[in-house]
Design a protein around this motif. Sequence first.
Motif, PDB file in Angstrom:
ATOM      1  N   PRO A 147     -50.844 -63.250 -77.171  1.00 16.37           N
ATOM      2  CA  PRO A 147     -50.283 -64.588 -77.376  1.00 16.37           C
ATOM      3  C   PRO A 147     -49.104 -64.534 -78.351  1.00 16.37           C
ATOM      4  CG  PRO A 147     -52.668 -64.615 -77.603  1.00 16.37           C
ATOM      5  CD  PRO A 147     -52.256 -63.179 -77.559  1.00 16.37           C
ATOM      6  N   SER A 148     -48.212 -65.497 -78.219  1.00 23.90           N
ATOM      7  CA  SER A 148     -47.045 -65.531 -79.095  1.00 23.90           C
ATOM      8  C   SER A 148     -46.873 -66.942 -79.643  1.00 23.90           C
ATOM      9  CB  SER A 148     -45.795 -65.057 -78.330  1.00 23.90           C
ATOM     10  OG  SER A 148     -44.747 -64.789 -79.229  1.00 23.90           O
ATOM     11  N   PRO A 152     -50.486 -64.783 -71.849  1.00 24.34           N
ATOM     12  CA  PRO A 152     -51.892 -64.613 -71.489  1.00 24.34           C
ATOM     13  C   PRO A 152     -52.205 -65.460 -70.262  1.00 24.34           C
ATOM     14  CG  PRO A 152     -51.661 -65.020 -73.832  1.00 24.34           C
ATOM     15  CD  PRO A 152     -50.322 -65.286 -73.221  1.00 24.34           C
ATOM     16  N   PRO A 153     -53.052 -64.978 -69.362  1.00 28.58           N
ATOM     17  CA  PRO A 153     -53.301 -65.684 -68.097  1.00 28.58           C
ATOM     18  C   PRO A 153     -54.259 -66.849 -68.256  1.00 28.58           C
ATOM     19  CG  PRO A 153     -54.614 -63.695 -68.185  1.00 28.58           C
ATOM     20  CD  PRO A 153     -53.773 -63.702 -69.442  1.00 28.58           C
ATOM     21  N   ASP A 154     -53.831 -67.881 -68.974  1.00 27.69           N
ATOM     22  CA  ASP A 154     -54.713 -69.018 -69.226  1.00 27.69           C
ATOM     23  C   ASP A 154     -54.898 -69.903 -67.997  1.00 27.69           C
ATOM     24  OD1 ASP A 154     -55.279 -68.478 -71.965  1.00 27.69           O
ATOM     25  OD2 ASP A 154     -53.274 -69.160 -72.482  1.00 27.69           O
ATOM     26  N   ASP A 155     -54.000 -69.809 -67.031  1.00 32.41           N
ATOM     27  CA  ASP A 155     -54.169 -70.550 -65.780  1.00 32.41           C
ATOM     28  C   ASP A 155     -53.516 -69.754 -64.654  1.00 32.41           C
ATOM     29  OD1 ASP A 155     -51.324 -71.171 -65.701  1.00 32.41           O
ATOM     30  OD2 ASP A 155     -51.718 -72.783 -67.130  1.00 32.41           O
ATOM     31  N   GLU A 156     -53.674 -70.248 -63.420  1.00 31.36           N
ATOM     32  CA  GLU A 156     -53.184 -69.518 -62.248  1.00 31.36           C
ATOM     33  C   GLU A 156     -51.671 -69.316 -62.293  1.00 31.36           C
ATOM     34  OE1 GLU A 156     -54.816 -68.101 -59.880  1.00 31.36           O
ATOM     35  OE2 GLU A 156     -56.833 -68.941 -59.962  1.00 31.36           O
ATOM     36  N   PHE A 164     -57.392 -57.746 -74.344  1.00 29.79           N
ATOM     37  CA  PHE A 164     -58.434 -58.702 -73.975  1.00 29.79           C
ATOM     38  C   PHE A 164     -58.146 -59.405 -72.651  1.00 29.79           C
ATOM     39  CE2 PHE A 164     -58.599 -58.682 -78.693  1.00 29.79           C
ATOM     40  CZ  PHE A 164     -59.896 -58.210 -78.846  1.00 29.79           C
ATOM     41  N   SER A 165     -56.890 -59.429 -72.203  1.00 29.60           N
ATOM     42  CA  SER A 165     -56.515 -60.177 -71.005  1.00 29.60           C
ATOM     43  C   SER A 165     -56.679 -59.385 -69.720  1.00 29.60           C
ATOM     44  CB  SER A 165     -55.051 -60.637 -71.117  1.00 29.60           C
ATOM     45  OG  SER A 165     -54.849 -61.472 -72.226  1.00 29.60           O
ATOM     46  N   THR A 166     -57.010 -58.114 -69.815  1.00 35.80           N
ATOM     47  CA  THR A 166     -57.037 -57.261 -68.627  1.00 35.80           C
ATOM     48  C   THR A 166     -57.946 -57.811 -67.540  1.00 35.80           C
ATOM     49  OG1 THR A 166     -56.587 -55.316 -69.982  1.00 35.80           O
ATOM     50  CG2 THR A 166     -57.472 -54.930 -67.785  1.00 35.80           C
ATOM     51  N   GLY A 167     -59.193 -58.141 -67.901  1.00 36.89           N
ATOM     52  CA  GLY A 167     -60.131 -58.640 -66.909  1.00 36.89           C
ATOM     53  C   GLY A 167     -59.664 -59.919 -66.247  1.00 36.89           C
ATOM     54  N   ALA A 168     -59.050 -60.817 -67.037  1.00 36.86           N
ATOM     55  CA  ALA A 168     -58.570 -62.074 -66.469  1.00 36.86           C
ATOM     56  C   ALA A 168     -57.439 -61.825 -65.476  1.00 36.86           C
ATOM     57  CB  ALA A 168     -58.097 -63.005 -67.589  1.00 36.86           C
ATOM     58  N   ALA A 204     -61.402 -66.144 -70.596  1.00 38.74           N
ATOM     59  CA  ALA A 204     -60.426 -66.508 -71.621  1.00 38.74           C
ATOM     60  C   ALA A 204     -59.164 -65.706 -71.376  1.00 38.74           C
ATOM     61  CB  ALA A 204     -60.971 -66.221 -73.016  1.00 38.74           C
ATOM     62  N   GLY A 205     -58.011 -66.336 -71.598  1.00 39.63           N
ATOM     63  CA  GLY A 205     -56.758 -65.618 -71.427  1.00 39.63           C
ATOM     64  C   GLY A 205     -56.590 -64.512 -72.444  1.00 39.63           C
ATOM     65  N   TYR A 206     -57.215 -64.670 -73.623  1.00 41.33           N
ATOM     66  CA  TYR A 206     -57.066 -63.644 -74.662  1.00 41.33           C
ATOM     67  C   TYR A 206     -58.431 -63.159 -75.103  1.00 41.33           C
ATOM     68  CZ  TYR A 206     -55.110 -61.238 -78.706  1.00 41.33           C
ATOM     69  OH  TYR A 206     -54.758 -60.287 -79.625  1.00 41.33           O
ATOM     70  N   LYS A 207     -59.051 -63.761 -76.116  1.00 39.46           N
ATOM     71  CA  LYS A 207     -60.323 -63.263 -76.633  1.00 39.46           C
ATOM     72  C   LYS A 207     -61.495 -64.048 -76.038  1.00 39.46           C
ATOM     73  CE  LYS A 207     -58.550 -61.555 -81.045  1.00 39.46           C
ATOM     74  NZ  LYS A 207     -58.696 -61.591 -82.519  1.00 39.46           N
ATOM     75  N   SER A 208     -62.444 -63.327 -75.444  1.00 42.73           N
ATOM     76  CA  SER A 208     -63.623 -63.947 -74.856  1.00 42.73           C
ATOM     77  C   SER A 208     -64.729 -64.061 -75.894  1.00 42.73           C
ATOM     78  CB  SER A 208     -64.133 -63.119 -73.682  1.00 42.73           C
ATOM     79  OG  SER A 208     -63.158 -63.042 -72.659  1.00 42.73           O
TER      80      SER A 208
END
Length: 434
Positions: A155-156, A181-185, A207-211, A423-427
């Motif tokens: 995130p920035s 971060p992939p917070d939405d489509e 943390f975003s890899t899985g998303a 989560a786009g970043y930390k789950s």
Amino acid sequence: MPLEPFELRPGDDRPCYDMAVQTMPRERMREIRERRLRETVARVFTKPVPFFRRKLAAAGVTDPRDITSLDDLRAIPVTVKQELRDSEAEHPPVGDYRGTDVRENVKLGTSTGTTGTPTVCLWTKRDLLIDCEAGARMFWAMGIRPGHVITHAHPSYLYGGGALQTLAYEHLGCLTMHVPPPDDEELAEKGLRMWQRLPPDFPFMGFSTGAFITHAERLGLTPQEVGLDFSRMPNLGGSDGTLGLSTAGAECFAYLGAPCGDRRGSHLAEDYTCVEILDPDGDPVPDGTWGRLVVTTFGRDNFLLRYDLEEVAKTDSSPCGCPQTSVRGWWGGREKDLITVQGRSLLLPEIERTLRTVRALSPLEYQVVRPAGRDAALRIRVERGRSSEEPIEVLADAVRDAFTKLDIVVDPEILPRDTLPRAGYKSTRVVTEP
């Protein structure tokens, strides 16, 4: 250590980014560290820095000459994040614990706020150069070199980590694609489509890899079709699956450790830090023992004395087989995520490492329910793997069998794919329920 990039070229493959510092004899390194510590303590009195002036007074330190060596640090009370939040609230806008005035800085950010109200992070030009040099050591140890194309999704905006990550890559001489971060489509697809156009040499989404993988699947894409070769993802782990101690957070010291060439933890940036591992009474623990992580930074314009990160870590000061000479460290997770069950304490990385041995759960998505009693079975919710066809009870038995190696009884709940929140970043991996 030079506070400017080395003359680097593609193909340069020396063992360490900064050979002079990272292979320095221990005696010489201690001299540098103690000089920088004395300069930092003097700054508390001369700037002055009221917050740490009070901390030193509580320890009976009324003159900077009272602190002469690293051993003297133990007399100073630790500082926790809530104290920084309180300082910022009582002395707006940025508290009274800073080594600089606001307008002496060139960059502002905040912590993530995952454990409460975010704190403000400040960097002078010197602080940024130090962080970039420490970051270059880390990325060099991962195999990243000038000329590589790198991507990341930290995130920035107000959070300082994303911009700092980009600066460190650029400092090393890499071309950087900083995606959101992939917070939405929509955000996820922007990153995925950019990677299709310019495949990165090293995907490093943390943390975003899985998303991102999940979003790619929803678009009918495989990681390979969007240019992501996860076999080249940098490995921060040790040969035994443990995690190297790589960061103390942007508010303390972002790039704390560089991975060991022999995969034996991370070699700490001791020229700018002092890492202590403490027991519940505040006493140092022996090498190789898990304890509470406390970090002091020095040599910077903005510094922290004995900052308790409320995380679990361990260190080893014995000589290492790789050229680096500094102490090695390992990270065990947040202290609040420590699970006490069936007469022992489990670190979250231990739980995750055990779950990953069940390949039918890949890519792994899970939650741990904090036990209501010490003797209860540990409840774990875990999604079945992307291509898993095994019956639910077969997967549950595989999870139970995996945890017998830890001598822990678990109660697994196998869920359909995409059931747990993303989560786009930390789950959030540990939850508390009635």
